[in-house]
Design an enzyme around this catalytic site. Structure first.
Site, PDB file in Angstrom:
ATOM      1  N   LYS A 146      -3.349 -10.620  10.547  1.00  8.88           N
ATOM      2  CA  LYS A 146      -3.761 -10.927  11.934  1.00  8.88           C
ATOM      3  C   LYS A 146      -5.159 -10.391  12.245  1.00  8.88           C
ATOM      4  O   LYS A 146      -6.009 -11.101  12.759  1.00  8.88           O
ATOM      5  CB  LYS A 146      -2.774 -10.303  12.949  1.00  8.88           C
ATOM      6  N   ARG A 164       4.693  -8.569  21.528  1.00  6.42           N
ATOM      7  CA  ARG A 164       5.587  -8.270  20.408  1.00  6.42           C
ATOM      8  C   ARG A 164       7.048  -8.280  20.843  1.00  6.42           C
ATOM      9  O   ARG A 164       7.936  -8.078  20.000  1.00  6.42           O
ATOM     10  CB  ARG A 164       5.267  -6.881  19.857  1.00  6.42           C
ATOM     11  N   ARG A 205      -3.979  -1.303   2.402  1.00  6.71           N
ATOM     12  CA  ARG A 205      -4.996  -1.521   3.451  1.00  6.71           C
ATOM     13  C   ARG A 205      -5.885  -0.284   3.606  1.00  6.71           C
ATOM     14  O   ARG A 205      -5.397   0.842   3.632  1.00  6.71           O
ATOM     15  CB  ARG A 205      -4.297  -1.839   4.773  1.00  6.71           C
ATOM     16  N   ARG A 252       8.862  -0.964  10.494  1.00  9.05           N
ATOM     17  CA  ARG A 252       8.018  -1.939  11.202  1.00  9.05           C
ATOM     18  C   ARG A 252       8.505  -3.361  10.935  1.00  9.05           C
ATOM     19  O   ARG A 252       8.498  -4.208  11.828  1.00  9.05           O
ATOM     20  CB  ARG A 252       6.559  -1.772  10.791  1.00  9.05           C
TER      21      ARG A 252
HETATM   22  P1  ADP Z   1      -2.335  -7.264  10.257  1.00  9.56           P
HETATM   23  O1  ADP Z   1      -3.401  -7.133  11.319  1.00  9.56           O
HETATM   24  O2  ADP Z   1      -1.517  -8.509  10.413  1.00  9.56           O
HETATM   25  O3  ADP Z   1      -1.480  -6.045  10.117  1.00  9.56           O
HETATM   26  P2  ADP Z   1      -4.555  -7.129   8.317  1.00  9.56           P
HETATM   27  O4  ADP Z   1      -5.491  -8.226   8.706  1.00  9.56           O
HETATM   28  O5  ADP Z   1      -4.982  -5.739   8.611  1.00  9.56           O
HETATM   29  O6  ADP Z   1      -3.073  -7.440   8.869  1.00  9.56           O
HETATM   30  O7  ADP Z   1      -4.266  -7.280   6.751  1.00  9.56           O
HETATM   31  C1  ADP Z   1      -3.382  -6.384   6.070  1.00  9.56           C
HETATM   32  C2  ADP Z   1      -3.956  -6.075   4.682  1.00  9.56           C
HETATM   33  O8  ADP Z   1      -3.858  -7.239   3.853  1.00  9.56           O
HETATM   34  C3  ADP Z   1      -5.438  -5.693   4.687  1.00  9.56           C
HETATM   35  O9  ADP Z   1      -5.650  -4.717   3.698  1.00  9.56           O
HETATM   36  C4  ADP Z   1      -6.153  -6.996   4.363  1.00  9.56           C
HETATM   37  O10 ADP Z   1      -7.406  -6.770   3.706  1.00  9.56           O
HETATM   38  C5  ADP Z   1      -5.161  -7.694   3.453  1.00  9.56           C
HETATM   39  N1  ADP Z   1      -5.153  -9.150   3.638  1.00  9.56           N
HETATM   40  C6  ADP Z   1      -5.371  -9.865   4.761  1.00  9.56           C
HETATM   41  N2  ADP Z   1      -5.250 -11.189   4.548  1.00  9.56           N
HETATM   42  C7  ADP Z   1      -4.942 -11.330   3.223  1.00  9.56           C
HETATM   43  C8  ADP Z   1      -4.712 -12.469   2.363  1.00  9.56           C
HETATM   44  N3  ADP Z   1      -4.756 -13.716   2.852  1.00  9.56           N
HETATM   45  N4  ADP Z   1      -4.435 -12.227   1.070  1.00  9.56           N
HETATM   46  C9  ADP Z   1      -4.386 -10.959   0.575  1.00  9.56           C
HETATM   47  N5  ADP Z   1      -4.592  -9.850   1.330  1.00  9.56           N
HETATM   48  C10 ADP Z   1      -4.875 -10.038   2.635  1.00  9.56           C
HETATM   49  P1  ADP Z   2       0.508  -4.198  12.307  1.00  7.53           P
HETATM   50  O1  ADP Z   2       0.481  -5.571  12.838  1.00  7.53           O
HETATM   51  O2  ADP Z   2      -0.036  -4.066  10.938  1.00  7.53           O
HETATM   52  O3  ADP Z   2       1.881  -3.573  12.435  1.00  7.53           O
HETATM   53  P2  ADP Z   2      -0.884  -3.075  14.673  1.00  7.53           P
HETATM   54  O4  ADP Z   2      -2.162  -2.327  14.585  1.00  7.53           O
HETATM   55  O5  ADP Z   2      -0.874  -4.363  15.376  1.00  7.53           O
HETATM   56  O6  ADP Z   2      -0.404  -3.226  13.169  1.00  7.53           O
HETATM   57  O7  ADP Z   2       0.227  -2.153  15.348  1.00  7.53           O
HETATM   58  C1  ADP Z   2       0.449  -0.834  14.922  1.00  7.53           C
HETATM   59  C2  ADP Z   2       1.471  -0.137  15.815  1.00  7.53           C
HETATM   60  O8  ADP Z   2       0.969  -0.072  17.159  1.00  7.53           O
HETATM   61  C3  ADP Z   2       2.818  -0.815  15.932  1.00  7.53           C
HETATM   62  O9  ADP Z   2       3.689  -0.481  14.866  1.00  7.53           O
HETATM   63  C4  ADP Z   2       3.309  -0.253  17.282  1.00  7.53           C
HETATM   64  O10 ADP Z   2       3.737   1.081  17.155  1.00  7.53           O
HETATM   65  C5  ADP Z   2       2.022  -0.240  18.103  1.00  7.53           C
HETATM   66  N1  ADP Z   2       1.813  -1.514  18.823  1.00  7.53           N
HETATM   67  C6  ADP Z   2       0.809  -2.408  18.621  1.00  7.53           C
HETATM   68  N2  ADP Z   2       0.926  -3.457  19.447  1.00  7.53           N
HETATM   69  C7  ADP Z   2       2.044  -3.242  20.200  1.00  7.53           C
HETATM   70  C8  ADP Z   2       2.718  -3.975  21.222  1.00  7.53           C
HETATM   71  N3  ADP Z   2       2.286  -5.185  21.646  1.00  7.53           N
HETATM   72  N4  ADP Z   2       3.839  -3.418  21.755  1.00  7.53           N
HETATM   73  C9  ADP Z   2       4.292  -2.222  21.363  1.00  7.53           C
HETATM   74  N5  ADP Z   2       3.716  -1.494  20.392  1.00  7.53           N
HETATM   75  C10 ADP Z   2       2.600  -1.981  19.810  1.00  7.53           C
END
Ligand code: ADP
Ligand code: ADP
Ligand code: ZN
Length: 215
Positions: free
Chosen positions: A13, A87, A126, A170
């Site tokens: 994302k 979420r 990551r 998560r």
């Molecule tokens: P999110 O915001 O959904 O948690 P991130 O954009 O931070 O996800 O991506 C999670 C990890 O996966 C990061 O280390 C990122 O560089 C890697 N990543 C993102 N998109 C891809 C993809 N299409 N293929 C492989 N790795 C990816």
């Molecule tokens: P990822 O998509 O990789 O789990 P985020 O950075 O979006 O990572 O979220 C990390 C953490 O922040 C979540 O596990 C939660 O604890 C909190 N968080 C983020 N967005 C929300 C939301 N919309 N509602 C509640 N908690 C949130």
């Protein structure tokens, strides 16, 4: 354009929202980034860190309030991309109310689909730049020089919640609380799904295609 990017933890994302924000010149609003940036010396900052560290959601009321305030800032007047919010169904209902008042309904919801097996490896590998927030992956998107940000030369860190144990929580929170939003947005007729198991640039191209097709 009012966009929402959805997907399980580690689906990509943040990586993709950054690219959409650049292309469409709209602010990227990530609730995870907002929560991580709260001052850890405050009681609120401490409380939020405890939820995040165990992989639990921050309570809806606080989350809704933070987003509501952010959406009223002037840089959102021509649109925005929400990443990681809503979420829960309660957050989605609240968002609809807020956007109705602002007269800025969601244009499209983009769900990046990745199978759960792959998500743990993505999160554990990551790495994030301390200085500019750019996101990398030790295997899938490495920096040119180990632990040095390509964009700004800053050093990289690993999130406290990016370990296999917290990821299990998560992922189950995602299944129980967030996945139901897919149906919510399908019913609203603004839902698109993108295959997130492709290389980063291919996912970006698919997202641009969906959005260019809307015009
Ligand atoms: P999110 O915001 O959904 O948690 P991130 O954009 O931070 O996800 O991506 C999670 C990890 O996966 C990061 O280390 C990122 O560089 C890697 N990543 C993102 N998109 C891809 C993809 N299409 N293929 C492989 N790795 C990816
Ligand atoms: P990822 O998509 O990789 O789990 P985020 O950075 O979006 O990572 O979220 C990390 C953490 O922040 C979540 O596990 C939660 O604890 C909190 N968080 C983020 N967005 C929300 C939301 N919309 N509602 C509640 N908690 C949130
Ligand atoms: Zn950087």
């Amino acid at each position: 354009m009012q966009l929402l990017i959805m997907g399980a933890p580690g689906a990509g994302k943040g990586t993709q929202a950054t690219k959409l924000a650049e292309k469409y010149k709209i602010p990227h609003i990530s609730t995870g980034d907002i929560f991580r940036n709260l001052d850890e010396r405050t009681e609120l900052g401490q409380q939020v860190r405890r939820f995040m560290k165990s992989g639990k959601l921050i309570p809806d009321e606080l989350t809704n309030q933070i987003v509501e305030e952010r959406l009223q800032k002037s840089d959102c007047a021509d649109g925005f991309i929400l990443d990681g919010y809503p979420r829960t169904t309660a957050q989605a209902i609240n968002l609809d109310v807020v956007l109705k008042i602002l007269r800025q309904p969601l244009t499209q919801v983009l769900n990046i689909h990745v199978e759960p097996e792959e998500l743990i490896e993505r999160a554990v590998g990551r790495r994030i730049c301390k200085n500019c927030g750019a996101t990398y992956h030790v295997k899938f998107n490495p920096t040119k020089v180990a632990d040095v940000c390509d964009a700004c030369g800053g050093s990289l860190y690993q999130r406290a919640d990016d370990n296999a144990d917290t990821m299990k929580n998560r992922l189950s929170v995602y299944e129980n609380s967030t996945r139901p939003l897919i149906d919510y947005y399908k019913q609203a007729g603004i839902y698109s799904e993108i295959d997130g198991r492709q290389p980063i640039d291919k996912v970006t191209a698919d997202l641009f295609n969906v959005l260019d097709g809307l015009k």
